[in-house]
Design a protein around this motif. Structure first.
Motif, mmCIF file in Angstrom:
data_model
loop_
_atom_site.group_PDB
_atom_site.id
_atom_site.type_symbol
_atom_site.label_atom_id
_atom_site.label_comp_id
_atom_site.label_asym_id
_atom_site.label_seq_id
_atom_site.Cartn_x
_atom_site.Cartn_y
_atom_site.Cartn_z
ATOM 1 N N PRO A 125 -30.833 -21.732 28.931
ATOM 2 C CA PRO A 125 -30.004 -20.560 28.614
ATOM 3 C C PRO A 125 -29.279 -20.696 27.279
ATOM 4 N N ILE A 168 -23.475 -14.772 22.697
ATOM 5 C CA ILE A 168 -22.640 -13.861 23.484
ATOM 6 C C ILE A 168 -21.308 -14.568 23.747
ATOM 7 N N SER A 215 -24.128 -17.690 34.789
ATOM 8 C CA SER A 215 -23.290 -16.784 33.989
ATOM 9 C C SER A 215 -24.106 -15.639 33.422
ATOM 10 N N VAL A 216 -25.308 -15.955 32.920
ATOM 11 C CA VAL A 216 -26.190 -14.904 32.388
ATOM 12 C C VAL A 216 -26.610 -13.949 33.499
ATOM 13 N N ARG A 217 -26.942 -14.499 34.685
ATOM 14 C CA ARG A 217 -27.371 -13.656 35.809
ATOM 15 C C ARG A 217 -26.263 -12.691 36.210
ATOM 16 N N ARG A 218 -25.047 -13.187 36.299
ATOM 17 C CA ARG A 218 -23.930 -12.329 36.718
ATOM 18 C C ARG A 218 -23.645 -11.246 35.697
ATOM 19 N N LYS A 219 -23.778 -11.584 34.417
ATOM 20 C CA LYS A 219 -23.533 -10.563 33.394
ATOM 21 C C LYS A 219 -24.595 -9.466 33.472
ATOM 22 N N ALA A 220 -25.846 -9.880 33.700
ATOM 23 C CA ALA A 220 -26.937 -8.904 33.801
ATOM 24 C C ALA A 220 -26.753 -7.999 35.015
ATOM 25 N N ALA A 221 -26.200 -8.568 36.094
ATOM 26 C CA ALA A 221 -25.992 -7.777 37.318
ATOM 27 C C ALA A 221 -24.847 -6.791 37.150
ATOM 28 N N LYS A 256 -27.144 -20.408 33.404
ATOM 29 C CA LYS A 256 -28.046 -19.427 34.021
ATOM 30 C C LYS A 256 -27.290 -18.518 34.976
ATOM 31 N N LEU A 288 -19.814 -15.166 27.266
ATOM 32 C CA LEU A 288 -20.539 -16.116 28.105
ATOM 33 C C LEU A 288 -20.266 -17.557 27.674
#
Length: 552
Positions: free
Chosen positions: A442, A462, A546-552, A544, A465
């Protein structure tokens, strides 16, 4: 007598346990705490420290210096407590002074000083004190040279009573009259990532933080931008000013990159040779040789102990470059010495009468330091009586704990232990940087590491993040690791710096600071490969998620 005690709040009947209330404590009210109470108070105070250096549960810390060698520290402290040497006066404490000189010689040799046994150098209270000393030295040297050029006096005559030290900058120009322009100031060139200690130094030197420092950019690898140095120098000379010193960084805090001082010297000499049209007072053939000052405070050990086979290549940054006239290292950023223990080296020879050149510009003759006859110093510790008499250091009193503990460390463990530790650093840096660069990572590296620092950020830069990763890892109840975050790590140019400062000023208006930032980890010699693997696993998981939560 009892009434006087009451007037002075000397309440000797109050139980000692009630005297620990900081709101009401007065020195006259404490008849003395027990050993247990003192230890309890210290435990409470130090428990508030957010970084516990040497904690075996935390193999990384926000700064180097995480482990202090117990043997070297305790043995040195025992001798310091007994003799309490002050190196302002080596005649009184020749033994510990000899140890300091030996340590200076050890590291001068590693730094490729032309005469390591006789290198002019001092232990100071830290990197800031060392930087301040260099500015003091080279400011005075520049204006002494200017006085010599304009008046025609020999430098030895100027140094008897220099105008810069007697009159200051403003009155110096009055004394020199119309022979030199009133706006002919000496400035320092420095990179954008220079430590703010230089701002402090030009401030108290009366040069001004805006007018006294001219900053040059970094290139795409966050190294000193050679083209920017040339452009910046040209602007300085075109304005009728000169460069009294150029500061370069060897192993900066956030990225650990080393300036190519050989290339810097080449461009400086080229620009100096072209400067005469703008400098009417300079006779042709006598440009001012701008000294290079190298701040190697943090990452010097990794660079010194790298083998030729280690990659990536580190450019020449030490005394192997003729233009490097001063260099500083911080031993308290290793496990050798306590804070603060820095060494400032000059390209000077302490054994020659005229070899005091760089000490001459800051010497202060104190009558009680003037000794005659035998100095009581070992013959192998060659040093002139003149150097001891003149006290050229910014700090007058200089304690010996850092020098003695470093001497003990180096003589007990020697180079084998140092090489062993730095080999682990190189291997773990290579492993961590490789893993963070893989396609499924990530993260992305901000630059290729040259030392013990790995600088990276979440892919796509970002900022929120990056901050999330920092908060999650450092905010754990029992963190195995700590990482560092800086919101200006990505800045390379002066224009970006202005944008950054403008955004900072908007924080009071409720706007978020956004843009050039990143994360970095400091790999220390005591980190094992298993711990490096765990670090990578934790970074991957947190990044990973943190990225997943931002995308959600």
């Amino acid at each position: 007598m009892q009434e006087k005690q009451q007037d002075n709040n000397w309440d000797l009947e109050t139980p000692r346990t009630a005297l620990v209330d900081k709101r009401t404590r007065r020195i006259t009210r404490i008849p003395g705490l027990t050993d247990a109470q003192i230890q309890n108070e210290l435990d409470i105070a130090f428990a508030k420290n957010t970084v516990r250096y040497g904690d075996p549960e935390n193999v990384m810390a926000a700064k180097p210096g995480t482990e202090l060698d117990e043997y070297a520290f305790l043995l040195a402290a025992e001798y310091i407590q007994k003799y309490n040497p002050n190196h302002i006066d080596p005649k009184m404490f020749p033994g510990s002074y000899e140890l300091e000189r030996e340590v200076i010689g050890m590291f001068a040799d590693l730094l490729r000083h032309p005469d390591p046994d006789n290198a002019l150098g001092f232990f100071t209270g830290g990197g800031t004190a060392s930087i301040a000393q260099t500015l003091w030295t080279f400011r005075n040297k520049f204006y002494c040279d200017l006085e010599s050029v304009v008046t025609g006096k020999d430098m030895t005559e100027v140094l008897v009573a220099p105008l810069i030290r007697r009159k200051g900058i403003r009155n110096l120009y009055t004394e020199l009259g119309s022979k030199v322009s009133q706006n002919h100031d000496g400035v320092v060139l420095a990179p954008l990532d220079i430590h703010f200690a230089l701002d402090k130094s030009v401030d108290f030197a009366g040069m001004g933080t805006e007018s006294g420092i001219v900053r040059y950019d970094l290139d795409e690898n966050f190294d000193a931008d050679i083209d920017s140095i040339a452009r910046t120098a040209q602007k300085v000379y075109a304005s009728g000013r000169e460069i009294l010193a150029l500061y370069a960084v060897a192993g900066d805090v956030g990225k650990g990159r080393f300036a190519d001082c050989a290339k810097i010297e080449e461009v400086l000499r080229d620009m100096e040779s072209k400067s005469f049209p703008a400098l009417k007072h300079r006779p042709r053939g006598r440009p001012y040789q701008t000294p290079i000052v190298v701040d190697a405070a943090q990452q010097f050990m990794t660079a010194l102990l790298r083998g030729d086979e280690d990659t990536p290549h580190i450019p020449d940054w030490d005394f192997a470059v003729d233009g490097v006239q001063a260099l500083l290292i911080d031993l308290h950023k290793t496990d050798m010495a306590t804070y603060g223990s820095s060494i400032l080296f000059y390209r000077s020879d302490v054994t020659k009468a005229d070899g005091l050149d760089l000490a001459n510009y800051t010497q202060n003759n104190a009558p009680y330091l003037h000794h005659e006859g035998d100095l009581g110093i070992d013959a192998d510790t060659r040093v002139t009586d003149a150097l001891i008499k003149t006290c050229p250091t910014f700090e007058t009193s200089r304690g010996a704990l850092g020098a003695v503990s470093t001497w003990i460390y180096m003589n007990k463990y020697g180079m084998p232990r140092l090489f062993e530790g730095q080999k682990r650093v190189v291997e773990n840096v290579e492993y961590i940087s490789k893993k963070l660069s893989e396609p499924d990572s990530p993260y992305e590296l901000m630059c290729q590491p040259q030392s013990g620092i790995v600088s990276f950020r979440v892919k796509g830069n970002i900022p929120e993040l990056n901050k999330t990763v920092y908060d999650v890892i450092n905010g754990a109840a029992n963190p195995q690791f700590t990482i560092s975050h800086a919101d200006h790590l990505g800045i390379r140019t002066e224009e970006q710096m202005r944008e950054y400062e403008q955004r900072k000023s908007q924080l009071n208006k409720g706007e978020k600071l956004n843009g050039h930032d990143g994360l970095y980890v400091q790999v220390m010699p005591h980190m094992s490969h298993d711990q490096a693997q765990t670090l990578v696993d934790v970074l991957y998981h947190v990044g990973k998620e943190s990225v997943r939560r931002k995308a959600a």
